[in-house]
Scaffold this active site. Structure first.
Site, PDB file in Angstrom:
ATOM      1  N   GLU A 125     -87.829 -18.772  36.952  1.00  5.57           N
ATOM      2  CA  GLU A 125     -88.113 -18.544  35.764  1.00  5.57           C
ATOM      3  C   GLU A 125     -88.874 -18.773  35.380  1.00  5.57           C
ATOM      4  OE1 GLU A 125     -84.266 -21.341  34.371  1.00  5.57           O
ATOM      5  OE2 GLU A 125     -86.098 -22.084  35.111  1.00  5.57           O
TER       6      GLU A 125
ATOM      7  N   LYS B 189     -92.483  -4.014  43.278  1.00  6.40           N
ATOM      8  CA  LYS B 189     -93.572  -4.723  43.220  1.00  6.40           C
ATOM      9  C   LYS B 189     -94.213  -5.046  42.171  1.00  6.40           C
ATOM     10  CE  LYS B 189     -93.631  -4.385  47.776  1.00  6.40           C
ATOM     11  NZ  LYS B 189     -94.416  -5.546  48.750  1.00  6.40           N
TER      12      LYS B 189
ATOM     13  N   SER C 289    -101.424   0.063  51.141  1.00  9.23           N
ATOM     14  CA  SER C 289    -102.127   1.952  50.766  1.00  9.23           C
ATOM     15  C   SER C 289    -100.307   2.206  50.248  1.00  9.23           C
ATOM     16  CB  SER C 289    -101.637   2.206  52.579  1.00  9.23           C
ATOM     17  OG  SER C 289    -102.495   1.884  52.890  1.00  9.23           O
TER      18      SER C 289
ATOM     19  N   ASP D 211     -70.416  -9.765  43.419  1.00  9.16           N
ATOM     20  CA  ASP D 211     -69.877 -10.360  45.065  1.00  9.16           C
ATOM     21  C   ASP D 211     -71.104 -10.949  46.242  1.00  9.16           C
ATOM     22  OD1 ASP D 211     -67.655 -10.296  44.445  1.00  9.16           O
ATOM     23  OD2 ASP D 211     -67.271  -8.592  44.407  1.00  9.16           O
TER      24      ASP D 211
ATOM     25  N   ALA E 165     -88.005  -0.636  62.389  1.00 10.63           N
ATOM     26  CA  ALA E 165     -88.810  -1.759  62.567  1.00 10.63           C
ATOM     27  C   ALA E 165     -87.993  -2.516  62.173  1.00 10.63           C
ATOM     28  CB  ALA E 165     -89.407  -0.686  60.901  1.00 10.63           C
TER      29      ALA E 165
HETATM   30  C1  LIG Z   1     -89.723   0.848  48.211  1.00  6.36           C
HETATM   31  C2  LIG Z   1     -90.224  -0.980  49.029  1.00  6.36           C
HETATM   32  N1  LIG Z   1     -89.136  -1.180  49.162  1.00  6.36           N
HETATM   33  C3  LIG Z   1     -89.384  -2.115  49.657  1.00  6.36           C
HETATM   34  C4  LIG Z   1     -90.576  -2.708  50.139  1.00  6.36           C
HETATM   35  C5  LIG Z   1     -90.456  -4.290  50.910  1.00  6.36           C
HETATM   36  O1  LIG Z   1     -90.573  -5.023  50.419  1.00  6.36           O
HETATM   37  P1  LIG Z   1     -90.887  -6.410  50.692  1.00  6.36           P
HETATM   38  O2  LIG Z   1     -92.343  -6.463  51.210  1.00  6.36           O
HETATM   39  O3  LIG Z   1     -91.082  -7.805  50.143  1.00  6.36           O
HETATM   40  O4  LIG Z   1     -90.032  -6.828  51.963  1.00  6.36           O
HETATM   41  C6  LIG Z   1     -91.336  -2.542  49.729  1.00  6.36           C
HETATM   42  C7  LIG Z   1     -92.702  -2.696  49.971  1.00  6.36           C
HETATM   43  O5  LIG Z   1     -93.847  -2.338  50.345  1.00  6.36           O
HETATM   44  C8  LIG Z   1     -91.392  -0.642  49.082  1.00  6.36           C
HETATM   45  O6  LIG Z   1     -92.545  -0.028  48.691  1.00  6.36           O
END
Ligand SMILES: Cc1ncc(COP(=O)(O)O)c(C=O)c1O
Length: 435
Positions: free
Chosen positions: A122, A165, A193, A287, A323
């Site tokens: 918040e 971000k 990076s 949902d 990953a």
């Molecule tokens: C475009 C994008 N989506 C998703 C993510 C994943 O975010 P998180 O590290 O908070 O899980 C990132 C992380 O760098 C990202 O740059």
């Protein structure tokens, strides 16, 4: 937490002369950092309170245990971050067990509560309001048809720096400045990076804060140029986690800069959580929400926000199969980080879920849906061609998850689904390899 309570008196007695206050609170508030701050036989210099950002003094009290002095600067003792040395989780766990004469298994992931609350989100909403875009939500009948549900695309590719971000980075820096007595002394450092590096660089520029971004010397020139363009100092390191960490620690020490982790800093997670608030304002009757996961800052922040506003909403994490640490951890109910780095086109999704985000994800996420590289590329292209949204593959991962067989098999009661299109920073030089 209850398990720790019984040792409280014993510990307070022991540390009485050393000004340690509220041992239980110490673990309560810094549980998630404890593995990186306890150092065997080493003496720390200073660290800061993440809640109020004032500096706390730490000294090595006995062989290994953390001590926080009575510099109690805010309502809680403070989570600890940024130290000059670290040790492995195993060493720390063994040390704590020895100290407490305790035979039970101590796990970093089962020690306590979350590192942030809805209140933090918040506050972040108010903090980022003057600077961040309220990103639009878009729909597409074509995509609805393909998914068999109503989809609502939250377009974070239109956020400042082209990715969500910015929310977390701006919130973290603003909060640091709010609490600092000497604002001119604040400097920040991170290793990234990718989008977080650019976001921190821009947020720092907007707030007149010096920023140091550690980037691997193999980073695409275009990204290095972008970070420099925002006025940050780029510090190059060798490829690999070890060099990144060491370089970041060196910069932090030399410059007195505060480390802002891309996904584990509580104020970053709170900042990302603002997306959940915004999306549920825009589409209150969702949902489910599907978001890509890497370190987990975004998914964790959205969980804290969305589950508070709409407790029955379902949150799904989307992850590249290449990953898949979050999926594996979710199945095992234990955090299992991947060997670094995995190989995926979703270059924002190579980090593993961290110690602060894991407890939130573990408790609040409905499921983790993994998708192949082919599915990610196909979904990303589909977004360009059919929806005209220039998303990057990390965002395409969430779209791929919604189009996957696993998601399609979910009950039809999940009618309205929000999808976080987390970014639009495409590395155009790589595109030729996709066609
Ligand atoms: C475009 C994008 N989506 C998703 C993510 C994943 O975010 P998180 O590290 O908070 O899980 C990132 C992380 O760098 C990202 O740059």
């Amino acid at each position: 937490m209850r398990a720790w309570m019984c040792e409280r008196d014993q510990l307070q007695e022991k540390f009485k002369t050393h000004q340690l206050v509220e041992v239980v609170e110490l673990f309560h508030s810094c549980y998630s950092w404890v593995w990186s701050v306890v150092v065997l036989g080493r003496s720390f210099e200073v660290t800061q309170c993440l809640s109020c950002d004032k500096q706390l003094h730490m000294t090595s009290m006995s062989r290994f245990i953390i001590c926080i002095s009575k510099t109690r600067t805010c309502g809680e003792i403070g989570r600890l971050t940024h130290v000059t040395a670290s040790t492995s989780n195993r060493q720390v766990r063994a040390a704590l067990q020895a100290y407490f004469h305790c035979s039970r298994q101590i796990s970093s992931d089962t020690m306590g509560e979350y590192c942030l609350t809805y209140k933090d989100v918040e506050e972040a909403v108010e903090r980022i309001k003057p600077a961040a875009h309220v990103t639009p939500v878009m729909t597409s009948k074509t995509m609805d048809g393909l998914a068999g549900r109503e989809l609502f695309f939250k377009c974070e590719l239109f956020q400042k720096v082209g990715a969500f971000k910015f929310r977390g980075a701006y919130n973290a820096i603003s909060k640091l400045l709010e609490k600092a007595e000497d604002k001119s002394s604040i400097k920040v450092v991170t290793h990234s990076s990718g989008n977080h590096g650019q976001a921190l660089a821009l947020a720092a520029k907007m707030k007149n804060v010096p920023a140091f971004i550690v980037m691997q010397n193999i980073s695409p020139k275009i990204k290095v140029t972008a970070v420099k363009g925002y006025g940050a100092t780029v510090v190059e390191c060798e490829p690999g986690e070890k060099s990144r960490e060491e370089t970041k620690d060196k910069v932090a020490k030399e410059q007195g800069a505060i480390f802002i982790s891309s996904s584990q800093h509580p104020d970053v997670i709170a900042g990302q959580g603002t997306m959940g608030v915004e999306l549920l304002n825009q589409v209150p009757d969702l949902d489910a929400i599907v978001a890509p996961v890497s370190g987990g800052g975004m998914v964790a922040g959205i969980c804290i926000a969305a589950k508070h506003i709409k407790p029955d909403i379902k949150i799904f994490a989307a992850e590249p199969l290449n990953a898949d640490d979050c999926a594996k951890s979710f199945a095992a109910k234990e955090r299992i980080p991947l060997p670094w780095p995995p190989d995926t086109v979703a270059d924002g999704l190579k980090t593993s879920v961290g110690p602060n985000t894991w407890p939130i994800i573990k408790d609040n996420v409905e499921d983790v849906i993994t998708v192949t590289e082919e599915e990610i590329i196909k979904a990303t292209k589909l977004m360009w061609e059919r929806v005209k949204l220039c998303v990057e593959p990390s965002a395409g991962t969430a779209v791929a998850a919604v189009l996957s067989d696993k998601f399609r098999a979910l009950p039809p009661s999940i009618k309205k689904v929000g999808i976080i299109l987390s970014g639009g920073n495409l590395d155009l030089s790589k595109l030729s390899t996709w066609f």
